[in-house]
Design an enzyme around this catalytic site. Structure first.
Site, PDB file in Angstrom:
ATOM      1  N   HIS A   1      22.933 -81.885  -2.066  1.00 32.19           N
ATOM      2  CA  HIS A   1      24.054 -81.959  -2.943  1.00 32.19           C
ATOM      3  C   HIS A   1      24.227 -80.480  -3.450  1.00 32.19           C
ATOM      4  O   HIS A   1      23.117 -79.704  -3.454  1.00 32.19           O
ATOM      5  CB  HIS A   1      23.456 -82.778  -4.141  1.00 32.19           C
ATOM      6  CG  HIS A   1      23.351 -84.204  -4.221  1.00 32.19           C
ATOM      7  ND1 HIS A   1      22.146 -84.562  -3.672  1.00 32.19           N
ATOM      8  CD2 HIS A   1      24.046 -85.403  -4.206  1.00 32.19           C
ATOM      9  CE1 HIS A   1      22.154 -85.969  -3.572  1.00 32.19           C
ATOM     10  NE2 HIS A   1      23.313 -86.445  -3.865  1.00 32.19           N
TER      11      HIS A   1
ATOM     12  N   ASP B   1      21.647 -79.628  -5.870  1.00 35.56           N
ATOM     13  CA  ASP B   1      20.297 -79.166  -5.308  1.00 35.56           C
ATOM     14  C   ASP B   1      20.116 -77.949  -5.052  1.00 35.56           C
ATOM     15  O   ASP B   1      19.139 -77.063  -5.377  1.00 35.56           O
ATOM     16  CB  ASP B   1      20.086 -80.124  -4.283  1.00 35.56           C
ATOM     17  CG  ASP B   1      20.430 -81.676  -4.332  1.00 35.56           C
ATOM     18  OD1 ASP B   1      20.080 -82.109  -5.407  1.00 35.56           O
ATOM     19  OD2 ASP B   1      20.364 -82.161  -3.325  1.00 35.56           O
TER      20      ASP B   1
ATOM     21  N   GLU C   1      28.945 -93.441   1.268  1.00 31.41           N
ATOM     22  CA  GLU C   1      27.730 -94.499   1.695  1.00 31.41           C
ATOM     23  C   GLU C   1      27.824 -95.433   0.603  1.00 31.41           C
ATOM     24  O   GLU C   1      27.779 -95.169  -0.910  1.00 31.41           O
ATOM     25  CB  GLU C   1      26.697 -93.347   1.042  1.00 31.41           C
ATOM     26  CG  GLU C   1      25.544 -93.831   1.123  1.00 31.41           C
ATOM     27  CD  GLU C   1      24.356 -92.893   0.677  1.00 31.41           C
ATOM     28  OE1 GLU C   1      24.445 -91.712   1.218  1.00 31.41           O
ATOM     29  OE2 GLU C   1      23.425 -92.929   0.053  1.00 31.41           O
TER      30      GLU C   1
ATOM     31  N   GLU D   1      22.948 -96.857   4.145  1.00 35.41           N
ATOM     32  CA  GLU D   1      21.623 -96.552   3.840  1.00 35.41           C
ATOM     33  C   GLU D   1      20.594 -97.919   3.394  1.00 35.41           C
ATOM     34  O   GLU D   1      21.211 -98.882   3.208  1.00 35.41           O
ATOM     35  CB  GLU D   1      21.744 -95.897   2.207  1.00 35.41           C
ATOM     36  CG  GLU D   1      20.152 -95.771   1.613  1.00 35.41           C
ATOM     37  CD  GLU D   1      20.080 -94.833   0.298  1.00 35.41           C
ATOM     38  OE1 GLU D   1      20.631 -93.741   0.475  1.00 35.41           O
ATOM     39  OE2 GLU D   1      19.240 -95.006  -0.355  1.00 35.41           O
TER      40      GLU D   1
ATOM     41  N   ASP E   1      21.279 -93.134   6.130  1.00 36.42           N
ATOM     42  CA  ASP E   1      20.132 -92.940   5.359  1.00 36.42           C
ATOM     43  C   ASP E   1      19.097 -93.812   5.506  1.00 36.42           C
ATOM     44  O   ASP E   1      19.059 -95.078   5.262  1.00 36.42           O
ATOM     45  CB  ASP E   1      20.390 -92.931   3.561  1.00 36.42           C
ATOM     46  CG  ASP E   1      21.285 -91.401   3.550  1.00 36.42           C
ATOM     47  OD1 ASP E   1      21.501 -90.719   4.192  1.00 36.42           O
ATOM     48  OD2 ASP E   1      21.525 -91.519   2.229  1.00 36.42           O
TER      49      ASP E   1
ATOM     50  N   ASP F   1      15.950 -99.029  -6.474  1.00 40.87           N
ATOM     51  CA  ASP F   1      16.213 -98.112  -5.261  1.00 40.87           C
ATOM     52  C   ASP F   1      14.972 -97.448  -5.117  1.00 40.87           C
ATOM     53  O   ASP F   1      15.032 -96.366  -5.907  1.00 40.87           O
ATOM     54  CB  ASP F   1      17.496 -97.474  -5.503  1.00 40.87           C
ATOM     55  CG  ASP F   1      18.166 -96.684  -4.413  1.00 40.87           C
ATOM     56  OD1 ASP F   1      17.589 -97.006  -3.217  1.00 40.87           O
ATOM     57  OD2 ASP F   1      18.734 -95.864  -4.455  1.00 40.87           O
TER      58      ASP F   1
ATOM     59  N   ASP G   1      13.725 -95.807  -2.676  1.00 39.72           N
ATOM     60  CA  ASP G   1      13.729 -94.903  -1.631  1.00 39.72           C
ATOM     61  C   ASP G   1      12.579 -94.529  -0.901  1.00 39.72           C
ATOM     62  O   ASP G   1      12.170 -93.452  -1.004  1.00 39.72           O
ATOM     63  CB  ASP G   1      14.384 -93.586  -2.410  1.00 39.72           C
ATOM     64  CG  ASP G   1      15.810 -93.861  -2.542  1.00 39.72           C
ATOM     65  OD1 ASP G   1      16.434 -94.604  -2.017  1.00 39.72           O
ATOM     66  OD2 ASP G   1      16.404 -93.110  -3.563  1.00 39.72           O
TER      67      ASP G   1
ATOM     68  N   ASP H   1      16.664 -89.345   3.146  1.00 40.80           N
ATOM     69  CA  ASP H   1      16.991 -89.796   1.637  1.00 40.80           C
ATOM     70  C   ASP H   1      15.720 -90.676   0.992  1.00 40.80           C
ATOM     71  O   ASP H   1      15.916 -91.853   0.604  1.00 40.80           O
ATOM     72  CB  ASP H   1      18.025 -90.752   1.629  1.00 40.80           C
ATOM     73  CG  ASP H   1      18.833 -90.808   0.272  1.00 40.80           C
ATOM     74  OD1 ASP H   1      18.022 -90.107  -0.811  1.00 40.80           O
ATOM     75  OD2 ASP H   1      19.831 -91.237  -0.046  1.00 40.80           O
TER      76      ASP H   1
HETATM   77  C1  XUL Z   1      21.575 -92.448  -4.121  1.00 43.61           C
HETATM   78  C2  XUL Z   1      21.790 -91.727  -2.678  1.00 43.61           C
HETATM   79  C3  XUL Z   1      22.245 -90.444  -2.667  1.00 43.61           C
HETATM   80  C4  XUL Z   1      23.259 -90.205  -1.695  1.00 43.61           C
HETATM   81  C5  XUL Z   1      23.835 -88.799  -1.668  1.00 43.61           C
HETATM   82  O1  XUL Z   1      20.918 -93.872  -4.056  1.00 43.61           O
HETATM   83  O2  XUL Z   1      21.370 -92.318  -1.808  1.00 43.61           O
HETATM   84  O3  XUL Z   1      21.239 -89.711  -2.624  1.00 43.61           O
HETATM   85  O4  XUL Z   1      22.520 -90.493  -0.444  1.00 43.61           O
HETATM   86  O5  XUL Z   1      24.585 -88.755  -2.830  1.00 43.61           O
HETATM   87 CO    CO Z   2      21.489 -92.180   0.231  1.00 41.73          CO
END
Ligand code: XUL
Ligand code: CO
Length: 437
Positions: free
Chosen positions: A102, A105, A233, A269, A297, A308, A310, A340
């Protein structure tokens, strides 16, 4: 480059399945050819700047638990420069070819918009030097339109046009940064594009606003000659109660309604799919069937937690099902497999970052080999083809070509009577999958 990850002095080697070295690959062998392409070409892994380098271990119940050496500087720009160096050192040692970021970032937000832009430009210049030095490339860039308080009520879908303008101006620079760094894609994840209560929300208006923002992005990309793929996304909820880009089907419908289909594909994702009540494979299939699966992702959630998380991908079944979709559509084109994913709050070491990514890469490499075998043996596809064979015969073809009617169907039934019920053979098929795993 050997400043921040001195515990890993050189590249992570491929050692094969007998290896017990946690800093070696057991399946990911970049040069190994699988069905005409190397593993590296099939699996265009990308490290996510935000989780891997900016992630702090923070959760809703407590602050940072990670103490990263690249954060031990006094000014924001010095931290940004050190983080960038750490990124390229890590990605190079891991043997990954891509990264994603981003805008915020890469470079800190300044006191004013123009200061933010200046910070971004300086960091893009540094990242460019590191890209040239290491050969690491940018899979995609994006704009953070959810972190700053100005975006509390959304960016493109904000009720205040002033905030919309800010978001548009910020995206302009994020696309320019992605272009400058030869990014192969640009992602839109609608961070706060959704609502928390319908009592204060005009959904119809917000959808039209969002569509205008996307059209402006398309126009701007054409103007500056950015030819990377635009990706949306989907995510169903979090941070808002109801995110507009709920799932793949919702986004495909939005793109068609607002005449954007030609310009966008989807970045699917895994953990967003499960939050939507779907499997990762379901979402990949919906996108792929529409010719719109652009990238993924590859994190995963935890079935016992409703948010989430991740986490790094370690579930072999999920990854095999994902690779079946990817291989069947002939790869992801300019897309890739962006992690991600973040280490858990308790995994505080920089070596944990290596274990996490190595595990994810090995899981996908193994999944690639298994999915390739499943496809080339053809047991599953033969079964599916047989299951639908009547649709390629006379009556089936007539129906699909639009040459049938209710009357014709009635005549067919009067002639053929009751259909014969066939088994779906789910357990047999699950056994077939297990025979490869
Ligand atoms: C949030 C997410 C983000 C996007 C990019 O859940 O997945 O990190 O991948 O903005
Ligand atoms: Co993402």
């Amino acid at each position: 480059m050997n400043r921040f990850f001195t515990e890993v002095p050189t590249n992570i080697p491929y050692e094969g399945t007998a290896s017990r070295d946690p800093l070696a690959f057991r399946y990911f062998n970049p040069e190994q050819v699988v069905n005409g392409k190397t593993m590296e070409e099939h699996l265009r892994f990308s490290v996510a700047y935000w989780h891997t380098f900016k992630g702090s271990g923070q959760d809703p119940f407590g602050g940072a638990s990670f103490d990263r050496p690249w954060n031990r500087f006094s000014s924001d720009m010095d931290i940004a420069k050190a983080t960038c160096e750490a990124t390229f050192e890590f990605v190079t040692k891991l043997g990954v070819r891509y990264y994603c970021f981003h805008d915020r970032d890469l470079a800190p937000e300044g006191q004013t918009f123009s200061e933010s832009c200046k910070n971004l430009e300086a960091m893009v210049a540094l990242a460019k030097t590191f890209q040239e030095q290491t050969g690491v490339k940018l899979l995609w860039g994006t704009a953070n339109l959810f972190g700053h308080p100005r975006y509390t009520h959304g960016a493109g879908t904000n009720p205040d046009v002033h905030v919309f303008a800010y978001a548009a101006a910020q995206i302009k620079h994020a696309i320019a940064a992605t272009h400058e760094l030869n990014g192969e894609n640009y992602v839109f994840w609608g961070g706060r594009e959704g609502y928390d209560t319908l009592l204060n929300t005009d959904m119809n208006k917000e959808a039209r606003q969002m569509a205008r923002l996307f059209h402006m992005a398309v126009d701007y990309a054409a103007k500056i000659g950015f030819t990377g793929q635009f990706l949306i996304e989907p995510k169903p909820k979090e941070p808002t109660k109801h995110q507009y880009d709920y799932d793949a089907a919702t986004v495909l419908n939005f793109l068609q309604t607002y005449d954007l289909s030609d310009h966008f594909k989807l970045n699917i994702e895994a953990n967003h799919a499960t939050l939507a009540g779907h499997s990762f494979a379901h979402e990949l299939t919906v996108a792929s069937d529409a010719g719109k699966l652009g990238s993924m992702d590859i994190n995963r959630g935890d079935l016992l937690l409703g948010w989430d998380t991740d986490q790094f991908p370690t579930d072999l079944y999920d990854t095999v099902y994902a690779m079946l979709v990817v291989l069947r559509q002939g790869g992801l084109g300019s897309g890739g497999l962006n992690f991600d994913a973040k280490p858990k709050r308790g995994s505080i070491g920089t070596e944990d970052l290596f274990y996490a990514h190595i595990g994810g890469m090995d899981t996908f490499a193994r999944a690639l080999l298994i999915a390739d075998q499943i496809i080339s043996d053809g047991l599953i596809s033969d079964f599916v083809a047989k299951r639908y064979h009547s649709w390629s015969e006379k009556t089936g073809k007539e129906i699909l070509a639009g040459n049938a009617s209710f009357e014709k169907m009635e005549a067919y039934i009067n002639k053929h009577g009751e259909p014969v019920l066939q088994s779906g053979r789910q357990e047999y098929l699950e056994n077939v999958i297990n025979s490869y795993i």
